[in-house]
Design an enzyme around this catalytic site. Structure first.
Site, PDB file in Angstrom:
ATOM      1  N   ASN B  83       0.771  -1.138   0.100  1.00 16.34           N
ATOM      2  CA  ASN B  83      -0.122   0.145   0.173  1.00 16.34           C
ATOM      3  C   ASN B  83       0.844   0.986  -0.092  1.00 16.34           C
ATOM      4  O   ASN B  83       0.383   2.496   0.153  1.00 16.34           O
ATOM      5  CB  ASN B  83      -1.076   0.000   1.191  1.00 16.34           C
ATOM      6  CG  ASN B  83      -1.833  -1.085   1.267  1.00 16.34           C
ATOM      7  OD1 ASN B  83      -1.462  -2.139   2.161  1.00 16.34           O
ATOM      8  ND2 ASN B  83      -2.768  -1.228   0.400  1.00 16.34           N
ATOM      9  N   ILE B  91       1.283   6.996   0.173  1.00 17.62           N
ATOM     10  CA  ILE B  91       0.321   5.917   0.707  1.00 17.62           C
ATOM     11  C   ILE B  91      -0.736   5.660   0.379  1.00 17.62           C
ATOM     12  O   ILE B  91      -1.646   6.680   0.104  1.00 17.62           O
ATOM     13  CB  ILE B  91       0.411   6.459   2.478  1.00 17.62           C
ATOM     14  CG1 ILE B  91       1.570   6.641   2.844  1.00 17.62           C
ATOM     15  CG2 ILE B  91      -0.310   5.331   3.143  1.00 17.62           C
ATOM     16  CD1 ILE B  91       1.893   7.231   4.264  1.00 17.62           C
ATOM     17  N   CYS B  92      -1.600   4.614   0.032  1.00 16.92           N
ATOM     18  CA  CYS B  92      -2.877   4.191  -0.032  1.00 16.92           C
ATOM     19  C   CYS B  92      -3.345   3.852   1.295  1.00 16.92           C
ATOM     20  O   CYS B  92      -3.458   2.880   1.650  1.00 16.92           O
ATOM     21  CB  CYS B  92      -3.155   3.217  -1.081  1.00 16.92           C
ATOM     22  SG  CYS B  92      -4.644   2.936  -1.366  1.00 16.92           S
ATOM     23  N   LEU B  93      -4.345   5.049   1.973  1.00 16.87           N
ATOM     24  CA  LEU B  93      -4.764   4.454   3.254  1.00 16.87           C
ATOM     25  C   LEU B  93      -6.340   5.405   3.165  1.00 16.87           C
ATOM     26  O   LEU B  93      -6.358   6.450   3.029  1.00 16.87           O
ATOM     27  CB  LEU B  93      -4.003   4.986   4.358  1.00 16.87           C
ATOM     28  CG  LEU B  93      -4.426   4.634   5.923  1.00 16.87           C
ATOM     29  CD1 LEU B  93      -4.870   3.267   5.997  1.00 16.87           C
ATOM     30  CD2 LEU B  93      -3.437   5.187   6.579  1.00 16.87           C
TER      31      LEU B  93
END
Ligand code: ZN
Ligand code: ZN
Lengths: 224, 199
Positions: B83, B91-93
């Site tokens: 991620n 960041i993929c959050l």
């Protein structure tokens, strides 16, 4: 001493913003547990919740109880949501304006709307008004479903909760309104900020059928 | 609205520095300048993950519309994670995107990013190559993530075998981080890695 925790304010609800994050449940729970034990220690003091949230803030005052959940300052023009979370009205308003399609409480993500919040009037507020005149009863904490404002909302499919029942309930009136030209150009009644839906062909057809059924019914009544 | 952003960050910094849980975890935040709109963060790699023992640095940019919009957070330490982009550190959050809520704070963000290191979400990837490796070859993912933590984040006990493979390719005249990238995305197959570098 579990009774110390009973005067449950929003602090004691499952109101951690992390609650649908990854594995923060662990963190959140441990914090709750810590607070609970602090509560027991402070059993003699007034208001367990007040004490522990003040401690959490490190300020050692009771101020934090009345802090806006958005600007973290003492709430001005305070309003409280149905889920019990406190905000400055300007702060909450801006949050709802930022996310017109997803109106959720910034703390617990319960559904929230401008109409469903309750203003709080303190003694020194500019409007010298007895809060009880306006607020018969302090609203209990609730967790309504998030109220989505998508383009197809209001038809009652998959929206859930409040919105759904309203949509279905208002439907026949919509037909009446468009059939007899009483309403505002076929706009559904009921919800304040529902976008105007132009009547589609099917709907117009149904309206016509409805009208004819009504006319036949009246004729039948007259004959009988 | 810049005033809310700055005053909130001021408050939050105080809160983070006094937070026993964060101090215990060695999670910290510092201002980059006096604007309160740019910060750096530091989180340790969580226990029982390939990142353990490493220290990861973050760049946190606070938009003027904070807290109505989320901070922009990215890794400045290179990291191998489904991620997190292995190239840019993005960041993929969800909470940094559509799941952001105005009551969330720097504390929430730091703990969430740290939790992401323990619990990757390969079905919602930021780095497709890492995510694919994570799904198809867990062992290669763990060894690669560990190798990167040692190379970039100061973690100890790197695998000698992987270090040697990087060396073999750098001896051919390629730069070390390119060699590492190529090996990492080919499950440490030297032949395929070289082919990739040549193409
Ligand atoms: Zn406020
Ligand atoms: Zn709430």
């Amino acid at each position: 001493m579990p009774d110390v925790k009973t005067p449950s304010g929003p602090e004691n609800m499952d109101s951690d913003p992390n609650s649908d994050g990854l594995k923060h449940r662990a963190h959140a729970n441990s914090t709750d547990a810590d607070e609970a034990s602090k509560d027991s220690e402070n059993a003699g003091a007034t208001g367990g919740t007040a004490t522990d949230s003040a401690e959490k803030d490190g300020a050692g005052s009771q101020e934090s109880l009345f802090e806006c959940n958005i600007c973290l300052d003492t709430a001005r023009d305070a309003v409280v949501s149905r889920c019990g979370h406190l905000f400055c009205w300007p702060c909450l308003y801006q949050w709802l304006e930022t996310r017109p399609n997803r109106q959720t409480c910034p703390v617990c993500k319960a559904g929230i709307s401008k109409e469903s919040v309750t203003p709080l009037y303190g003694r020194g507020s500019t409007k010298q008004q007895d809060p009880r005149d306006k607020i018969p009863q302090r609203p209990p904490g609730e967790r309504p479903e998030p109220e989505t404002q998508g383009p197809f909302q209001g038809f009652g499919f998959g929206d859930g909760g409040f919105q759904m029942s309203f949509g279905i309930g208002a439907f026949p009136f919509g037909f009446f309104a468009s059939t007899f030209n009483l309403g505002e150009g076929g706009r559904f009644m009921g919800h304040p900020h529902r976008p105007q839906v132009p009547p589609n062909p099917d709907e117009q057809f149904l309206s016509k059928v409805f009208l004819w059924v009504a006319v036949l019914f009246v004729i039948w009544l007259l004959i009988a | 609205m810049a005033t809310i952003a700055a005053s909130r960050i001021k408050r939050e910094l105080k809160e983070v520095k006094a937070d026993a849980e964060l101090i215990k975890d060695d999670v910290s935040v510092e201002l980059m300048d006096n604007s309160y709109l740019a910060l750096t963060g530091e989180i340790p790699g969580p226990k029982d993950t390939p990142y353990e023992g490493g220290t990861f640095h973050l760049k946190i940019i606070i938009p003027e519309t904070y807290p109505f919009n989320p901070p922009q957070v990215s890794f400045t330490t290179k990291i191998w994670h489904p991620n997190i982009s292995s190239v840019t550190g993005a960041i993929c959050l969800d909470i940094l995107k559509d799941q952001w809520a105005a009551a969330m704070t720097l504390r929430t963000v730091l703990l969430s990013v740290q939790a992401l290191l323990s619990l990757p979400e390969p079905d919602d990837p930021q780095d497709a190559v890492v995510a694919q490796q994570y799904k198809e070859n867990q062992d290669a993912y763990r060894r690669t993530a560990r190798h990167w933590a040692c190379a970039y984040a100061g973690a100890k006990s790197s695998s000698r075998e992987l270090d040697e493979k990087v060396e073999r390719i750098t001896e051919m005249g390629f730069n070390e981080s390119d060699a590492r990238d190529a090996l990492s995305s080919t499950d440490w197959d030297v032949g395929r890695a070289v082919e990739k570098l040549m193409s």
